[in-house]
Scaffold this active site. Structure first.
Site, mmCIF file in Angstrom:
data_model
loop_
_atom_site.group_PDB
_atom_site.id
_atom_site.type_symbol
_atom_site.label_atom_id
_atom_site.label_comp_id
_atom_site.label_asym_id
_atom_site.label_seq_id
_atom_site.Cartn_x
_atom_site.Cartn_y
_atom_site.Cartn_z
ATOM 1 N N HIS A 54 0.852 -1.202 0.000
ATOM 2 C CA HIS A 54 0.000 0.000 0.000
ATOM 3 C C HIS A 54 0.878 1.238 0.000
ATOM 4 O O HIS A 54 2.098 1.142 0.084
ATOM 5 C CB HIS A 54 -0.996 -0.016 1.158
ATOM 6 C CG HIS A 54 -0.402 0.028 2.544
ATOM 7 N ND1 HIS A 54 0.419 -0.969 3.038
ATOM 8 C CD2 HIS A 54 -0.517 0.941 3.546
ATOM 9 C CE1 HIS A 54 0.768 -0.666 4.276
ATOM 10 N NE2 HIS A 54 0.231 0.493 4.611
ATOM 11 N N HIS A 56 1.329 3.872 2.026
ATOM 12 C CA HIS A 56 1.894 4.572 3.196
ATOM 13 C C HIS A 56 3.413 4.657 3.125
ATOM 14 O O HIS A 56 4.084 3.730 2.700
ATOM 15 C CB HIS A 56 1.461 3.876 4.503
ATOM 16 C CG HIS A 56 0.031 4.173 4.865
ATOM 17 N ND1 HIS A 56 -0.704 3.366 5.695
ATOM 18 C CD2 HIS A 56 -0.781 5.196 4.501
ATOM 19 C CE1 HIS A 56 -1.927 3.882 5.835
ATOM 20 N NE2 HIS A 56 -1.996 4.990 5.115
ATOM 21 N N ASP A 58 5.735 4.531 5.293
ATOM 22 C CA ASP A 58 6.574 3.536 5.976
ATOM 23 C C ASP A 58 6.623 2.204 5.217
ATOM 24 O O ASP A 58 7.238 1.240 5.690
ATOM 25 C CB ASP A 58 6.125 3.336 7.438
ATOM 26 C CG ASP A 58 4.725 2.768 7.556
ATOM 27 O OD1 ASP A 58 3.807 3.301 6.894
ATOM 28 O OD2 ASP A 58 4.545 1.792 8.308
ATOM 29 N N HIS A 59 5.997 2.170 4.017
ATOM 30 C CA HIS A 59 6.080 0.971 3.169
ATOM 31 C C HIS A 59 6.664 1.284 1.789
ATOM 32 O O HIS A 59 6.991 0.377 1.039
ATOM 33 C CB HIS A 59 4.693 0.328 3.034
ATOM 34 C CG HIS A 59 4.154 -0.114 4.354
ATOM 35 N ND1 HIS A 59 4.138 -1.425 4.765
ATOM 36 C CD2 HIS A 59 3.679 0.607 5.406
ATOM 37 C CE1 HIS A 59 3.660 -1.491 6.003
ATOM 38 N NE2 HIS A 59 3.372 -0.270 6.409
ATOM 39 N N HIS A 112 -7.574 -1.008 5.339
ATOM 40 C CA HIS A 112 -6.555 -0.131 5.939
ATOM 41 C C HIS A 112 -6.361 1.080 5.034
ATOM 42 O O HIS A 112 -6.369 2.218 5.481
ATOM 43 C CB HIS A 112 -5.267 -0.924 6.113
ATOM 44 C CG HIS A 112 -4.102 -0.143 6.642
ATOM 45 N ND1 HIS A 112 -4.076 0.395 7.908
ATOM 46 C CD2 HIS A 112 -2.918 0.183 6.071
ATOM 47 C CE1 HIS A 112 -2.923 1.033 8.089
ATOM 48 N NE2 HIS A 112 -2.200 0.926 6.990
ATOM 49 N N ASP A 129 -0.184 -4.083 6.090
ATOM 50 C CA ASP A 129 -0.846 -3.606 7.310
ATOM 51 C C ASP A 129 -2.309 -4.029 7.382
ATOM 52 O O ASP A 129 -3.125 -3.366 8.014
ATOM 53 C CB ASP A 129 -0.775 -2.073 7.393
ATOM 54 C CG ASP A 129 0.625 -1.578 7.701
ATOM 55 O OD1 ASP A 129 1.530 -2.405 7.885
ATOM 56 O OD2 ASP A 129 0.812 -0.347 7.750
ATOM 57 N N HIS A 167 4.616 -5.112 10.283
ATOM 58 C CA HIS A 167 5.132 -4.503 11.521
ATOM 59 C C HIS A 167 5.330 -5.526 12.633
ATOM 60 O O HIS A 167 4.621 -6.534 12.690
ATOM 61 C CB HIS A 167 4.147 -3.449 12.059
ATOM 62 C CG HIS A 167 4.076 -2.202 11.242
ATOM 63 N ND1 HIS A 167 4.880 -1.112 11.483
ATOM 64 C CD2 HIS A 167 3.283 -1.862 10.193
ATOM 65 C CE1 HIS A 167 4.580 -0.149 10.607
ATOM 66 N NE2 HIS A 167 3.619 -0.581 9.806
HETATM 67 FE FE FE Z 1 2.653 0.571 8.203
HETATM 68 ZN ZN ZN Z 2 -0.020 1.414 6.641
#
Ligand code: FE
Ligand code: ZN
Length: 255
Positions: A54, A56, A58-59, A112, A129, A167
Site C-alpha cells: 500500500h 503509506h 513507511d512501506h 486499511h 498492514d 510490523h
Molecule cells: Fe505501516
Molecule cells: Zn499502513
C-alpha cells in the site's frame, strides 16, 4: 524460494524474496532503501522489483532511493498509481507477479487503505498492514465491512500459510487480545513465548494462519468466548460479524 526479513525504521519489516534458481529478487515494502540494497548485495541477488502492499510512507519510503540506483519494476494496486512512488505495474485482484521463476498471486484487500494488496507466493503471505500477528490494521480509508471481507479472504487460506506482516506489533496485540478474550489459553501461551522472544530482540514474524485463527481477536468473530465477553461488557451489542469486528477494532483504537 528464500525469504529474508529486513528490519526497517522502528518496527517495520521489509522482505527480500529470492528465486534461488535465477538469482533474481524482489523486495516487499522497502520503508528505506539503503538497508535493502545492502541486504541484496550481501545475498548476491539481482534486485528486479519492488512489491508495495500500500501507499503509506513507511512501506514505500525507500522506492525513490532504490529507483535512483537500479532499474526496477514497481508493483502496487492501480488505485495507488499516483500515490506509490515510481509505480510501473498497476495491479488488480487476481493478477500474477513473477520474481525470476517464482509466481505470486495478488489479493486485493482494502480496508486499511483503499488500494491495499497482499502477495501470496506458495504458502507465504505478504499482507502489509491488513493482517498483523494477533492484530489488524487501522481503518484509515475503508469501512469495517470492507476490512471484514478482506480479513475473511485471508482467514480462508490454509492453516500452514505463513503470515509475513508489515510490523512488529505482536506483543501489544496479544495484550489487547487478552482483554477481548481473557480465558483464551492459546493467547496466554503465545504472549509468554512472544515476551521471551522480544526480550532479546527476536522477531515474532512470521506466524501461521492456524495460529491466527486461534489467537487473533480480529479473526475470531465466530468465537463463543469473544461473543460472550462482548455481550457481558456491552449489553445489547449486535452479534453480526461486522458489528463484532467494528467493535473490537474500536476497542483496539482506544487501547
Ligand atoms: Fe505501516
Ligand atoms: Zn499502513
Amino acid at each position: 524460494m528464500k525469504v529474508i526479513q529486513i528490519p526497517l525504521l522502528r518496527d517495520n519489516y521489509g522482505y527480500l524474496l529470492v528465486c534461488e534458481r535465477s538469482g533474481e529478487a524482489a523486495v516487499v515494502d522497502p520503508s528505506e532503501g539503503e538497508p535493502v540494497l545492502r541486504q541484496a548485495e550481501k545475498e548476491k541477488v539481482k534486485l528486479k522489483a519492488i512489491l508495495n502492499t500500500h501507499h503509506h510512507r513507511d512501506h514505500t519510503g525507500g522506492n525513490a532511493f532504490l529507483l535512483e540506483r537500479l532499474s526496477l519494476k514497481v508493483y502496487g494496486h492501480s488505485i495507488d498509481k499516483d500515490r506509490i512512488p515510481g509505480l510501473t505495474h498497476p495491479l488488480e485482484d487476481g493478477d500474477e507477479v513473477e520474481v525470476g521463476e517464482l509466481k505470486g498471486r495478488v489479493l486485493f484487500i482494502p480496508g486499511h487503505t483503499r488500494g491495499h494488496v497482499a502477495y501470496l507466493f506458495e504458502n507465504k503471505l505478504f499482507c502489509g498492514d491488513t493482517l498483523f500477528v494477533a492484530g489488524c490494521g487501522r481503518l484509515f480509508e475503508g469501512t469495517a465491512g470492507q476490512m471484514l471481507d478482506s480479513l475473511s479472504r485471508l482467514k480462508a487460506l490454509p492453516g500452514d500459510t505463513l503470515v509475513y506482516c508489515g510490523h512488529e506489533y505482536t506483543e501489544k496485540n496479544l495484550q489487547f487480545a487478552l482483554t477481548v478474550e481473557p480465558t483464551n489459553k492459546k493467547v496466554v501461551e503465545k504472549l509468554t513465548k512472544v515476551r521471551a522472544l522480544r526480550a532479546n530482540g527476536t522477531s515474532t514474524v512470521p506466524s501461521t494462519m492456524a495460529e491466527e485463527w486461534e489467537t487473533n481477536p480480529f479473526l475470531r468473530w465466530d468465537s463463543r468466548d469473544v461473543r460472550d465477553n462482548l455481550t457481558k461488557n456491552y449489553p445489547g451489542i449486535s452479534l453480526e460479524p461486522v458489528s463484532i469486528f467494528a467493535h473490537v477494532r474500536k476497542l483496539k483504537d482506544q487501547f
